[in-house]
Design a protein around this motif. Structure first.
Motif, PDB file in Angstrom:
ATOM      1  N   ALA A   5       0.777  -1.165  -0.115  1.00  0.00           N
ATOM      2  CA  ALA A   5      -0.151   0.161  -0.211  1.00  0.00           C
ATOM      3  C   ALA A   5       1.305   1.103   0.358  1.00  0.00           C
ATOM      4  N   ARG A   6       0.993   2.331  -1.366  1.00  0.00           N
ATOM      5  CA  ARG A   6       1.346   3.581  -1.567  1.00  0.00           C
ATOM      6  C   ARG A   6       0.550   4.585  -1.411  1.00  0.00           C
ATOM      7  N   PHE A   7      -0.329   5.054  -0.954  1.00  0.00           N
ATOM      8  CA  PHE A   7      -0.625   5.938  -0.527  1.00  0.00           C
ATOM      9  C   PHE A   7       0.680   6.791  -2.417  1.00  0.00           C
ATOM     10  N   ASP A   8      -0.440   7.669  -3.323  1.00  0.00           N
ATOM     11  CA  ASP A   8      -0.262   8.589  -4.482  1.00  0.00           C
ATOM     12  C   ASP A   8      -0.165   9.985  -5.069  1.00  0.00           C
ATOM     13  N   LEU A  15     -10.623  12.710 -11.510  1.00  0.00           N
ATOM     14  CA  LEU A  15     -10.124  12.435 -12.863  1.00  0.00           C
ATOM     15  C   LEU A  15      -8.610  11.281 -13.318  1.00  0.00           C
ATOM     16  N   ARG A  16      -7.836  11.897 -12.710  1.00  0.00           N
ATOM     17  CA  ARG A  16      -7.090  10.817 -12.725  1.00  0.00           C
ATOM     18  C   ARG A  16      -6.793   9.785 -12.514  1.00  0.00           C
ATOM     19  N   LEU A  17      -7.331   9.154 -11.343  1.00  0.00           N
ATOM     20  CA  LEU A  17      -7.995   8.300 -10.191  1.00  0.00           C
ATOM     21  C   LEU A  17      -8.441   7.148 -11.491  1.00  0.00           C
ATOM     22  N   ARG A  18      -9.632   7.999 -12.074  1.00  0.00           N
ATOM     23  CA  ARG A  18     -10.452   7.627 -12.747  1.00  0.00           C
ATOM     24  C   ARG A  18      -9.920   7.082 -14.546  1.00  0.00           C
ATOM     25  N   ILE A  19      -9.537   7.837 -14.604  1.00  0.00           N
ATOM     26  CA  ILE A  19      -8.219   7.748 -15.957  1.00  0.00           C
ATOM     27  C   ILE A  19      -7.703   5.940 -15.744  1.00  0.00           C
ATOM     28  N   CYS A  20      -6.548   5.988 -14.226  1.00  0.00           N
ATOM     29  CA  CYS A  20      -6.288   4.797 -14.511  1.00  0.00           C
ATOM     30  C   CYS A  20      -6.783   3.665 -14.075  1.00  0.00           C
ATOM     31  N   GLY A  21      -8.372   3.912 -13.397  1.00  0.00           N
ATOM     32  CA  GLY A  21      -8.389   3.248 -12.840  1.00  0.00           C
ATOM     33  C   GLY A  21      -9.628   2.271 -14.428  1.00  0.00           C
ATOM     34  N   MET A  22      -9.683   3.146 -15.214  1.00  0.00           N
ATOM     35  CA  MET A  22     -10.643   2.596 -16.340  1.00  0.00           C
ATOM     36  C   MET A  22      -9.357   1.935 -17.648  1.00  0.00           C
ATOM     37  N   LEU A  23      -7.813   3.223 -17.541  1.00  0.00           N
ATOM     38  CA  LEU A  23      -6.964   2.387 -18.095  1.00  0.00           C
ATOM     39  C   LEU A  23      -6.283   0.614 -17.196  1.00  0.00           C
ATOM     40  N   ARG A  24      -6.841   0.814 -16.316  1.00  0.00           N
ATOM     41  CA  ARG A  24      -6.521  -0.773 -15.476  1.00  0.00           C
ATOM     42  C   ARG A  24      -7.262  -1.940 -16.052  1.00  0.00           C
ATOM     43  N   ALA A  25      -8.745  -1.835 -16.454  1.00  0.00           N
ATOM     44  CA  ALA A  25      -9.317  -2.729 -16.419  1.00  0.00           C
ATOM     45  C   ALA A  25      -8.756  -3.466 -18.347  1.00  0.00           C
ATOM     46  N   SER A  78      -2.785   3.959 -22.103  1.00  0.00           N
ATOM     47  CA  SER A  78      -2.375   2.866 -21.867  1.00  0.00           C
ATOM     48  C   SER A  78      -1.628   2.994 -20.036  1.00  0.00           C
ATOM     49  N   LEU A  79      -1.865   2.108 -19.536  1.00  0.00           N
ATOM     50  CA  LEU A  79      -0.738   2.346 -18.469  1.00  0.00           C
ATOM     51  C   LEU A  79      -0.142   1.092 -18.864  1.00  0.00           C
ATOM     52  N   THR A  80       1.141   1.947 -18.113  1.00  0.00           N
ATOM     53  CA  THR A  80       2.573   1.082 -17.682  1.00  0.00           C
ATOM     54  C   THR A  80       2.755   0.064 -17.145  1.00  0.00           C
ATOM     55  N   PRO A  81       3.464  -0.801 -17.097  1.00  0.00           N
ATOM     56  CA  PRO A  81       3.868  -1.621 -16.116  1.00  0.00           C
ATOM     57  C   PRO A  81       3.985  -0.907 -15.068  1.00  0.00           C
ATOM     58  N   GLU A  82       4.199   0.494 -14.452  1.00  0.00           N
ATOM     59  CA  GLU A  82       4.756   1.074 -13.755  1.00  0.00           C
ATOM     60  C   GLU A  82       3.146   1.626 -12.989  1.00  0.00           C
ATOM     61  N   GLY A  83       2.440   1.820 -14.338  1.00  0.00           N
ATOM     62  CA  GLY A  83       1.443   2.313 -13.922  1.00  0.00           C
ATOM     63  C   GLY A  83       0.249   1.614 -12.589  1.00  0.00           C
ATOM     64  N   THR A  84       0.975   0.622 -13.869  1.00  0.00           N
ATOM     65  CA  THR A  84      -0.146  -0.307 -13.345  1.00  0.00           C
ATOM     66  C   THR A  84       0.089  -0.644 -11.525  1.00  0.00           C
ATOM     67  N   ALA A  85       1.474  -0.902 -11.511  1.00  0.00           N
ATOM     68  CA  ALA A  85       1.693  -1.012  -9.972  1.00  0.00           C
ATOM     69  C   ALA A  85       1.357   0.341  -9.088  1.00  0.00           C
ATOM     70  N   ALA A  86       1.599   1.180  -9.542  1.00  0.00           N
ATOM     71  CA  ALA A  86       1.082   1.965  -8.891  1.00  0.00           C
ATOM     72  C   ALA A  86       0.000   2.502  -8.319  1.00  0.00           C
ATOM     73  N   PHE A  87      -1.566   2.297  -8.952  1.00  0.00           N
ATOM     74  CA  PHE A  87      -2.461   2.554  -8.984  1.00  0.00           C
ATOM     75  C   PHE A  87      -2.803   1.362  -8.598  1.00  0.00           C
ATOM     76  N   ASP A  88      -2.220  -0.207  -8.433  1.00  0.00           N
ATOM     77  CA  ASP A  88      -2.680  -1.009  -7.380  1.00  0.00           C
ATOM     78  C   ASP A  88      -2.437  -0.667  -5.860  1.00  0.00           C
ATOM     79  N   SER A  89      -1.365  -0.410  -5.855  1.00  0.00           N
ATOM     80  CA  SER A  89      -0.699   0.250  -4.281  1.00  0.00           C
ATOM     81  C   SER A  89      -1.567   1.386  -3.730  1.00  0.00           C
ATOM     82  N   HIS A  90      -1.899   1.954  -4.861  1.00  0.00           N
ATOM     83  CA  HIS A  90      -2.559   3.687  -4.404  1.00  0.00           C
ATOM     84  C   HIS A  90      -3.618   2.946  -3.747  1.00  0.00           C
TER      85      HIS A  90
END
Length: 101
Positions: A5-8, A15-25, A78-90
């Motif tokens: 768990a890491r807050f970002d 809006l960025r949270l929603r963007i990442c959530g949509m891209l994560r799917a 698209s999310l990068t692998p780093e973006g996916t990891a950061a979103f999941d941690s957040h």
């Protein structure tokens, strides 16, 4: 596998949270579909994507489309692998906050 768990702060913007959530799917979303689904202007979405791209969390690739008869290209986001990891941690950090951990 558990996610640390890491807050970002960058992702946390609504809006960025929603963007990442949509891209994560999925594996990527057309810029126009993302814009329309979020209900924002091109300029607003572009501004937020530039921040995510600069942080290495998102990529934007422009490609030609067989469905188009003009020369305009489609931007795939698209999310990068780093973006996916950061979103999941957040998300894990948000869950911990919500559960009072």
């Amino acid at each position: 596998m558990s996610v640390e768990a890491r807050f970002d702060e960058l992702i946390h913007s609504p809006l960025r949270l929603r963007i990442c959530g949509m891209l994560r799917a999925g594996s990527g979303i057309d810029f126009g579909v993302l814009r329309d689904t979020l209900g924002v202007s091109d300029a607003t979405l572009s501004k937020h994507l530039k921040l995510l791209v600069a942080a290495g969390l998102v990529t934007v690739a422009k490609t030609s489309s067989a469905a188009r008869t003009d020369a305009r290209r489609v931007a795939w986001v698209s999310l990068t692998p780093e973006g996916t990891a950061a979103f999941d941690s957040h998300v894990a950090a948000l869950r911990a906050i919500a559960l009072g951990e």
